[in-house]
Design a protein around this motif. Structure first.
Motif, PDB file in Angstrom:
ATOM      1  N   GLU A 104       0.983  -1.251  -0.259  1.00  0.00           N
ATOM      2  CA  GLU A 104      -0.076   0.022   0.213  1.00  0.00           C
ATOM      3  C   GLU A 104       0.942   1.244  -0.042  1.00  0.00           C
ATOM      4  O   GLU A 104       0.517   2.305  -0.542  1.00  0.00           O
ATOM      5  N   ASN A 105       1.876   1.319   0.923  1.00  0.00           N
ATOM      6  CA  ASN A 105       2.645   2.476   0.903  1.00  0.00           C
ATOM      7  C   ASN A 105       3.540   2.728  -0.322  1.00  0.00           C
ATOM      8  O   ASN A 105       3.802   3.430  -0.899  1.00  0.00           O
ATOM      9  N   TYR A 106       4.176   1.333  -0.870  1.00  0.00           N
ATOM     10  CA  TYR A 106       4.905   1.466  -2.063  1.00  0.00           C
ATOM     11  C   TYR A 106       4.066   1.993  -3.273  1.00  0.00           C
ATOM     12  O   TYR A 106       4.488   2.787  -4.097  1.00  0.00           O
ATOM     13  N   ARG A 107       2.885   1.440  -3.480  1.00  0.00           N
ATOM     14  CA  ARG A 107       2.025   2.102  -4.435  1.00  0.00           C
ATOM     15  C   ARG A 107       1.700   3.543  -4.082  1.00  0.00           C
ATOM     16  O   ARG A 107       1.755   4.497  -5.298  1.00  0.00           O
ATOM     17  N   LEU A 108       1.433   4.177  -2.991  1.00  0.00           N
ATOM     18  CA  LEU A 108       1.437   5.584  -2.807  1.00  0.00           C
ATOM     19  C   LEU A 108       2.741   6.425  -3.321  1.00  0.00           C
ATOM     20  O   LEU A 108       2.492   7.223  -3.976  1.00  0.00           O
ATOM     21  N   TYR A 109       3.781   5.924  -2.714  1.00  0.00           N
ATOM     22  CA  TYR A 109       5.210   6.558  -3.078  1.00  0.00           C
ATOM     23  C   TYR A 109       5.248   6.442  -4.668  1.00  0.00           C
ATOM     24  O   TYR A 109       5.930   7.600  -5.256  1.00  0.00           O
ATOM     25  N   GLN A 110       5.116   5.497  -5.181  1.00  0.00           N
ATOM     26  CA  GLN A 110       5.426   5.116  -6.804  1.00  0.00           C
ATOM     27  C   GLN A 110       4.447   6.350  -7.372  1.00  0.00           C
ATOM     28  O   GLN A 110       4.813   6.956  -8.190  1.00  0.00           O
ATOM     29  N   ARG A 111       3.163   6.406  -7.119  1.00  0.00           N
ATOM     30  CA  ARG A 111       2.256   7.357  -7.642  1.00  0.00           C
ATOM     31  C   ARG A 111       2.642   8.663  -7.482  1.00  0.00           C
ATOM     32  O   ARG A 111       2.809   9.578  -8.239  1.00  0.00           O
TER      33      ARG A 111
END
Length: 171
Positions: free
Chosen positions: A159-166
């Motif tokens: 979840e955090n990874y996808r947030l940072y990626q975006r």
């Protein structure tokens, strides 16, 4: 330079990793507990010396210790704020945690630093807001300097990874 990885911060090879510590510096749950367990007694002993000297680490501040058995050289311990609905300077304190960690890195000739997602676990800081503050704080700090500090955002969960990626994607 900013890099993003999904991994366990205790396995990251960097000059310094950042510990989302509590003010006692004596270890706890989450990232803090994992770093203390993986790094061994040397980290705890160094934290005890800091406590004896200054009585812990206030929210938003940062201190540096050995990394013990970790692949990093140092651990920079910073205390993020507990989320209380955004009414107790939480955003400014989280910004300070990132900025003071980066300043501590520069003062100790650190060339690469890895950050976990500070305050988003048991401290309940909203993940997206925390990610925005983390990225903005790091970008502003790096833009004001001309040295080459590499910053790695280490997300344990997807979840955090996808947030940072975006949030890190070019506009």
């Amino acid at each position: 330079m900013i890099e993003l990885v999904q991994d366990d911060i205790t396995r990251i090879e960097a000059d310094a990793i950042v510990n989302a510590a509590n003010s006692s510096l004596l270890g706890g749950g989450g990232v803090d507990g994992a770093i203390h367990r993986a790094g061994g007694k040397a980290i705890l002993e160094a934290c005890r010396k800091i406590r004896a000297r200054q009585g812990g680490c206030p929210t938003g501040e940062a201190v540096i210790t050995t990394a013990g058995n970790l692949p990093a050289k140092f651990v920079i311990h910073t205390v993020g704020p507990v989320w209380h609905g955004g009414h107790n300077q939480e955003e400014a304190l989280l910004r300070s945690a990132y900025t003071n960690s980066l300043q501590c890195a520069i003062e100790n000739d650190v060339r690469s630093i890895a950050f976990p997602n500070i305050s988003t676990g048991v401290y309940r800081f909203p993940k997206e807001k925390a990610a925005e503050i983390a990225i903005r704080s790091v970008r502003e700090f790096l833009a004001a300097r001309d040295d080459s500090l590499k910053v790695i955002f280490v997300c344990f969960d997807s979840e955090n990874y996808r947030l940072y990626q975006r949030l890190l994607a070019p506009a």
